[in-house]
Design a protein around this motif. Structure first.
Motif, PDB file in Angstrom:
ATOM      1  N   ASN A  59       0.925  -1.058   0.083  1.00 25.87           N
ATOM      2  CA  ASN A  59       0.004   0.040   0.052  1.00 25.87           C
ATOM      3  C   ASN A  59       0.747   1.395  -0.103  1.00 25.87           C
ATOM      4  O   ASN A  59       0.538   2.410  -0.616  1.00 25.87           O
ATOM      5  N   PHE A  77       0.810   4.135  -2.767  1.00 25.04           N
ATOM      6  CA  PHE A  77       0.310   5.538  -2.396  1.00 25.04           C
ATOM      7  C   PHE A  77       1.335   6.489  -2.727  1.00 25.04           C
ATOM      8  O   PHE A  77       1.272   7.384  -3.323  1.00 25.04           O
ATOM      9  N   LEU A 112       1.029   7.334  -6.439  1.00 23.69           N
ATOM     10  CA  LEU A 112       0.101   7.937  -6.628  1.00 23.69           C
ATOM     11  C   LEU A 112       0.244   9.410  -6.149  1.00 23.69           C
ATOM     12  O   LEU A 112      -0.226  10.391  -6.715  1.00 23.69           O
ATOM     13  N   SER A 113       0.921   9.480  -5.039  1.00 16.81           N
ATOM     14  CA  SER A 113       1.190  10.950  -4.369  1.00 16.81           C
ATOM     15  C   SER A 113       1.974  11.977  -5.493  1.00 16.81           C
ATOM     16  O   SER A 113       1.824  13.274  -5.703  1.00 16.81           O
ATOM     17  N   ALA A 162      -2.506  12.376  -7.119  1.00 15.95           N
ATOM     18  CA  ALA A 162      -4.001  11.701  -6.801  1.00 15.95           C
ATOM     19  C   ALA A 162      -4.632  11.545  -5.560  1.00 15.95           C
ATOM     20  O   ALA A 162      -5.531  11.116  -5.089  1.00 15.95           O
ATOM     21  N   ILE A 163      -3.554  11.677  -4.456  1.00  8.98           N
ATOM     22  CA  ILE A 163      -3.654  11.522  -3.138  1.00  8.98           C
ATOM     23  C   ILE A 163      -3.297  12.557  -2.153  1.00  8.98           C
ATOM     24  O   ILE A 163      -2.607  13.212  -2.750  1.00  8.98           O
ATOM     25  N   SER A 164      -3.922  12.724  -1.146  1.00 10.90           N
ATOM     26  CA  SER A 164      -3.466  14.072  -0.306  1.00 10.90           C
ATOM     27  C   SER A 164      -2.264  13.589   0.501  1.00 10.90           C
ATOM     28  O   SER A 164      -1.940  12.505   0.657  1.00 10.90           O
ATOM     29  N   THR A 165      -1.564  14.804   0.878  1.00 10.60           N
ATOM     30  CA  THR A 165      -0.517  14.488   1.776  1.00 10.60           C
ATOM     31  C   THR A 165      -0.721  13.682   3.278  1.00 10.60           C
ATOM     32  O   THR A 165      -0.195  12.624   3.458  1.00 10.60           O
ATOM     33  N   GLN A 166      -2.166  14.109   3.657  1.00 10.33           N
ATOM     34  CA  GLN A 166      -2.738  13.367   4.716  1.00 10.33           C
ATOM     35  C   GLN A 166      -3.026  12.031   4.615  1.00 10.33           C
ATOM     36  O   GLN A 166      -2.599  11.029   5.450  1.00 10.33           O
ATOM     37  N   GLY A 167      -3.302  11.570   3.472  1.00  7.09           N
ATOM     38  CA  GLY A 167      -3.382  10.494   2.950  1.00  7.09           C
ATOM     39  C   GLY A 167      -2.421   9.414   2.951  1.00  7.09           C
ATOM     40  O   GLY A 167      -2.191   8.507   3.399  1.00  7.09           O
ATOM     41  N   LEU A 168      -1.353   9.746   2.408  1.00  2.94           N
ATOM     42  CA  LEU A 168      -0.028   9.311   2.490  1.00  2.94           C
ATOM     43  C   LEU A 168       0.650   9.171   3.814  1.00  2.94           C
ATOM     44  O   LEU A 168       1.120   8.055   4.008  1.00  2.94           O
TER      45      LEU A 168
END
Length: 168
Positions: free
Chosen positions: A54, A58, A61-62, A66-72
């Motif tokens: 994962n 991610f 994707l970062s 495509a994803i937020s810094t918080q998501g990463l």
């Protein structure tokens, strides 16, 4: 006086699990970081491998936004936690020393806090000596004191005072 191990560490399991491998026995010399015991780590390994996949996904994707810094950050935290859980399946020696006692057997199920080994470090050793109260004022931390032990007849050794108790 009493000759004591410099370190006398009772090692405990950090997580519950079945003991699948014992890699040290009483009287065996061990080194700092040496694996002494392995718990069943299959579920922890699967969780770690999943978290590692994962994280890699991610991170890719970062780069595209495509994803937020918080998501990463959340995925990194999950990866770190999975890695920690996996590490809890292994008990390692905290010092160079000798296995003084082994408390578990292969196949036994342990819970967090269950003592599994006692490891001692005997180089150097500590010597605990009772000094008459009238002489205590003459001792200071750092003083060099000659002494002998029964197991080495005729040999004089030197120790350094590292602690003087305030308790009479």
């Amino acid at each position: 006086g009493l000759v004591l191990a410099d370190v006398d560490a009772t090692l405990a399991a950090e997580k519950s699990g079945r003991v699948v491998e014992i890699l040290a026995e009483r009287g065996q010399s061990v080194t700092n970081g040496q694996v002494l015991l392995q718990l069943d780590n299959r579920s922890a390994r699967i969780a770690f491998e999943d978290a590692a996949r994962n994280l890699k996904r991610f991170e890719t994707l970062s780069k595209t936004g495509a994803i937020s810094t918080q998501g990463l950050d959340d995925i990194r935290k999950a990866h770190d936690l999975a890695e920690t859980e996996l590490s809890y399946c292994t008990v390692r020696s905290p010092v160079d020393g000798i296995v003084n006692e082994r408390y578990v057997e292969e196949g036994e199920y342990v819970m967090p806090g269950t003592p599994v080994f006692d490891v001692i470090s005997i180089d150097p050793v500590r010597i605990s000596v009772d000094i008459p109260e009238r002489n205590i004022a003459s001792l200071k931390v750092g003083d060099q004191i000659p002494f002998s032990v029964l197991s080495l007849p005729g040999e004089m050794l030197t120790g350094t005072v590292s602690y003087v108790s305030a308790k009479a």
